[in-house]
Motif scaffolding. Structure first.
Motif, PDB file in Angstrom:
ATOM      1  N   ARG A  31       0.837  -1.216   0.024  1.00 21.71           N
ATOM      2  CA  ARG A  31      -0.025  -0.003   0.206  1.00 21.71           C
ATOM      3  C   ARG A  31       0.996   1.284  -0.098  1.00 21.71           C
ATOM      4  NH1 ARG A  31      -3.346   0.696   4.636  1.00 21.71           N
ATOM      5  NH2 ARG A  31      -1.687  -0.805   5.618  1.00 21.71           N
ATOM      6  N   TYR A  32       0.486   2.405  -0.676  1.00 26.73           N
ATOM      7  CA  TYR A  32       1.121   3.648  -0.782  1.00 26.73           C
ATOM      8  C   TYR A  32       1.173   4.013   1.060  1.00 26.73           C
ATOM      9  CZ  TYR A  32       1.093   3.935  -5.804  1.00 26.73           C
ATOM     10  OH  TYR A  32       1.396   3.890  -7.107  1.00 26.73           O
ATOM     11  N   GLU A  33       2.224   4.547   1.234  1.00 29.63           N
ATOM     12  CA  GLU A  33       2.291   5.320   2.756  1.00 29.63           C
ATOM     13  C   GLU A  33       2.373   6.745   2.638  1.00 29.63           C
ATOM     14  OE1 GLU A  33       4.103   3.336   5.378  1.00 29.63           O
ATOM     15  OE2 GLU A  33       4.531   1.528   4.227  1.00 29.63           O
ATOM     16  N   PHE A  34       1.177   7.175   3.163  1.00 34.57           N
ATOM     17  CA  PHE A  34       0.943   8.555   3.221  1.00 34.57           C
ATOM     18  C   PHE A  34       1.053   9.228   4.691  1.00 34.57           C
ATOM     19  CE2 PHE A  34      -1.196   7.723  -0.707  1.00 34.57           C
ATOM     20  CZ  PHE A  34      -0.977   8.793  -1.285  1.00 34.57           C
ATOM     21  N   ASP A  35       1.315   8.557   5.810  1.00 33.49           N
ATOM     22  CA  ASP A  35       0.931   8.997   6.974  1.00 33.49           C
ATOM     23  C   ASP A  35       2.236   9.196   7.847  1.00 33.49           C
ATOM     24  OD1 ASP A  35      -1.597   9.096   6.534  1.00 33.49           O
ATOM     25  OD2 ASP A  35      -1.894   6.869   7.053  1.00 33.49           O
ATOM     26  N   HIS A  36       3.235   8.865   7.375  1.00 40.08           N
ATOM     27  CA  HIS A  36       4.512   9.078   8.092  1.00 40.08           C
ATOM     28  C   HIS A  36       5.113  10.564   8.133  1.00 40.08           C
ATOM     29  CE1 HIS A  36       4.660   4.752   8.836  1.00 40.08           C
ATOM     30  NE2 HIS A  36       4.159   4.870   7.753  1.00 40.08           N
ATOM     31  N   TRP A  37       4.662  11.336   9.005  1.00 43.04           N
ATOM     32  CA  TRP A  37       4.956  12.707   8.770  1.00 43.04           C
ATOM     33  C   TRP A  37       6.542  12.773   8.835  1.00 43.04           C
ATOM     34  CZ3 TRP A  37       1.614  15.388   6.092  1.00 43.04           C
ATOM     35  CH2 TRP A  37       0.222  15.160   6.270  1.00 43.04           C
ATOM     36  N   ASP A  38       7.248  12.236   9.527  1.00 41.47           N
ATOM     37  CA  ASP A  38       8.623  12.352   9.529  1.00 41.47           C
ATOM     38  C   ASP A  38       9.336  12.003   8.379  1.00 41.47           C
ATOM     39  OD1 ASP A  38       7.751   9.975  10.465  1.00 41.47           O
ATOM     40  OD2 ASP A  38       9.549   9.635  11.955  1.00 41.47           O
ATOM     41  N   ASP A  39       8.678  11.401   7.478  1.00 41.93           N
ATOM     42  CA  ASP A  39       9.281  10.597   6.358  1.00 41.93           C
ATOM     43  C   ASP A  39       9.746  11.504   5.426  1.00 41.93           C
ATOM     44  OD1 ASP A  39       9.326   8.127   7.196  1.00 41.93           O
ATOM     45  OD2 ASP A  39       8.004   7.184   5.636  1.00 41.93           O
ATOM     46  N   ALA A  40      10.891  11.637   4.516  1.00 36.57           N
ATOM     47  CA  ALA A  40      11.217  12.235   3.659  1.00 36.57           C
ATOM     48  C   ALA A  40      10.306  12.051   2.321  1.00 36.57           C
ATOM     49  CB  ALA A  40      12.588  12.046   3.179  1.00 36.57           C
ATOM     50  N   ILE A  41       9.648  11.206   2.272  1.00 42.01           N
ATOM     51  CA  ILE A  41       9.049  10.667   1.130  1.00 42.01           C
ATOM     52  C   ILE A  41       7.324  10.621   1.731  1.00 42.01           C
ATOM     53  CG2 ILE A  41       8.681   9.324  -1.085  1.00 42.01           C
ATOM     54  CD1 ILE A  41      11.510   8.134  -0.266  1.00 42.01           C
ATOM     55  N   HIS A  42       6.537  11.314   0.720  1.00 41.90           N
ATOM     56  CA  HIS A  42       5.002  11.029   1.146  1.00 41.90           C
ATOM     57  C   HIS A  42       4.173  10.558  -0.115  1.00 41.90           C
ATOM     58  CE1 HIS A  42       1.300  12.691   2.999  1.00 41.90           C
ATOM     59  NE2 HIS A  42       0.867  12.992   1.613  1.00 41.90           N
ATOM     60  N   GLY A  43       3.613   9.350   0.211  1.00 41.74           N
ATOM     61  CA  GLY A  43       2.615   8.657  -0.688  1.00 41.74           C
ATOM     62  C   GLY A  43       3.537   7.793  -1.686  1.00 41.74           C
ATOM     63  N   TYR A  44       4.156   6.908  -1.169  1.00 42.12           N
ATOM     64  CA  TYR A  44       5.027   6.095  -1.901  1.00 42.12           C
ATOM     65  C   TYR A  44       5.007   4.722  -1.417  1.00 42.12           C
ATOM     66  CZ  TYR A  44       8.111   5.661   2.156  1.00 42.12           C
ATOM     67  OH  TYR A  44       8.301   5.394   3.686  1.00 42.12           O
ATOM     68  N   ARG A  45       5.246   3.668  -2.224  1.00 44.35           N
ATOM     69  CA  ARG A  45       5.809   2.444  -1.830  1.00 44.35           C
ATOM     70  C   ARG A  45       6.910   2.080  -2.480  1.00 44.35           C
ATOM     71  NH1 ARG A  45       0.441  -0.330  -4.682  1.00 44.35           N
ATOM     72  NH2 ARG A  45       1.121   0.367  -7.084  1.00 44.35           N
ATOM     73  N   GLU A  46       7.875   1.179  -1.641  1.00 42.08           N
ATOM     74  CA  GLU A  46       9.085   0.916  -2.171  1.00 42.08           C
ATOM     75  C   GLU A  46       9.433  -0.640  -2.273  1.00 42.08           C
ATOM     76  OE1 GLU A  46      11.950   3.154  -0.142  1.00 42.08           O
ATOM     77  OE2 GLU A  46      10.952   2.767   1.812  1.00 42.08           O
ATOM     78  N   THR A  47      10.230  -1.067  -2.843  1.00 42.24           N
ATOM     79  CA  THR A  47      10.954  -2.238  -2.719  1.00 42.24           C
ATOM     80  C   THR A  47      12.573  -2.326  -3.116  1.00 42.24           C
ATOM     81  OG1 THR A  47      10.834  -4.576  -3.491  1.00 42.24           O
ATOM     82  CG2 THR A  47      10.317  -2.998  -5.261  1.00 42.24           C
ATOM     83  N   GLU A  48      13.321  -3.278  -2.846  1.00 45.02           N
ATOM     84  CA  GLU A  48      14.548  -3.552  -3.356  1.00 45.02           C
ATOM     85  C   GLU A  48      14.798  -4.571  -3.896  1.00 45.02           C
ATOM     86  OE1 GLU A  48      17.319  -1.459   0.100  1.00 45.02           O
ATOM     87  OE2 GLU A  48      17.115  -3.410   0.419  1.00 45.02           O
ATOM     88  N   ARG A  49      15.492  -4.654  -5.237  1.00 42.57           N
ATOM     89  CA  ARG A  49      15.486  -6.007  -6.081  1.00 42.57           C
ATOM     90  C   ARG A  49      17.024  -6.121  -6.361  1.00 42.57           C
ATOM     91  NH1 ARG A  49      12.186  -8.979 -10.051  1.00 42.57           N
ATOM     92  NH2 ARG A  49      10.516  -8.047  -8.820  1.00 42.57           N
ATOM     93  N   VAL A  50      17.551  -7.322  -6.140  1.00 41.04           N
ATOM     94  CA  VAL A  50      18.863  -7.705  -6.189  1.00 41.04           C
ATOM     95  C   VAL A  50      18.974  -8.392  -7.467  1.00 41.04           C
ATOM     96  CG1 VAL A  50      20.755  -9.398  -5.507  1.00 41.04           C
ATOM     97  CG2 VAL A  50      19.184  -7.967  -4.056  1.00 41.04           C
ATOM     98  N   SER A  51      18.247  -9.419  -7.805  1.00 39.30           N
ATOM     99  CA  SER A  51      18.295 -10.145  -9.242  1.00 39.30           C
ATOM    100  C   SER A  51      17.095  -9.481 -10.095  1.00 39.30           C
ATOM    101  CB  SER A  51      18.381 -11.636  -8.962  1.00 39.30           C
ATOM    102  OG  SER A  51      17.199 -12.163  -8.288  1.00 39.30           O
ATOM    103  N   TRP A  52      17.433  -9.677 -11.417  1.00 36.84           N
ATOM    104  CA  TRP A  52      16.685  -9.099 -12.605  1.00 36.84           C
ATOM    105  C   TRP A  52      16.723  -9.982 -13.845  1.00 36.84           C
ATOM    106  CZ3 TRP A  52      14.099  -4.520 -12.157  1.00 36.84           C
ATOM    107  CH2 TRP A  52      14.410  -3.588 -10.975  1.00 36.84           C
TER     108      TRP A  52
END
Ligand code: AKG
Length: 192
Positions: free
Chosen positions: A45-66
């Motif tokens: 889910r997109y995250e909107f509520d973390h007011w101390d975050d640098a990013i507003h309205g996001y979801r993220e992931t990391e990927r090692v292999s493509w």
């Protein structure tokens, strides 16, 4: 023109440390990246509520292999941005900004990331703003068109905050740049 700033001198001075390459990937390559990324992103889910975050309205992931096609694209990013043999952060960072999302001004952790940040922009144009940390009168705006690559290094990475403007403020050189949902694929090196 894809880079404008508070003065010609600043644009010239930072020229070697800020690179924007429009059309760095093809439509097919963008589609290939999205095919690999969407299934995993859609589960979050997109995250909107973390007011101390640098990013507003996001979801993220990391990927090692493509998959092979994406690996070809990422290797092109790596060779454009990093010296051969320079140690890179293994996982690639994937950031999915909602249409209403934005990235507030910040400087990436010097503990976890090295001198260079290289990012592909998928799905939407956007404006990245760099502001000198100790002098807000010194700034650059970068027009990050869909499928472009940007590279920030050295001073541009350490001494300037960077941010992605929200849709309402997304203007480049007087021209509105509509901000839709945007996915960035970001490669970094390790601190030395
Ligand atoms: C960061 O991860 O530090 C960013 O600011 C990402 C910028 C981008 O989405 O291209």
């Amino acid at each position: 023109e894809v880079i404008v700033g508070s003065s010609r001198e600043l644009v010239r001075a930072l020229g070697g440390q800020v690179d924007v390459r429009p059309c760095f990937i093809t439509e097919e390559e963008e589609a290939g990246l999205l095919r690999e990324l969407e299934p995993g992103l859609k589960k979050k889910r997109y995250e909107f509520d973390h007011w101390d975050d640098a990013i507003h309205g996001y979801r993220e992931t990391e990927r090692v292999s493509w998959g092979p096609a994406c690996e070809v694209v990422l290797n092109r990013v790596r060779s454009a941005a990093f010296a051969e043999g320079s140690p890179l952060l293994g996982p690639v960072h994937v950031l999915d900004l909602d249409k209403a999302g934005y990235i507030k001004p910040h400087i990436d952790s010097v503990k976890f990331c090295g001198s260079t940040i290289a990012g592909l922009s998928l799905l939407s144009d956007s404006v990245m703003r760099l502001v000198k940390e100790d002098n807000p009168n010194e700034w650059l705006d970068l027009l990050l068109t869909r499928r472009s690559l940007y590279i920030l290094r050295d001073q541009a990475r350490y001494d300037f905050t960077h941010e992605i403007l929200k849709d309402e403020e997304s203007v480049f050189s007087g021209q509105k740049v509509p901000r839709r949902r945007r996915i960035s694929v970001i490669c970094r090196n390790l601190p030395s």
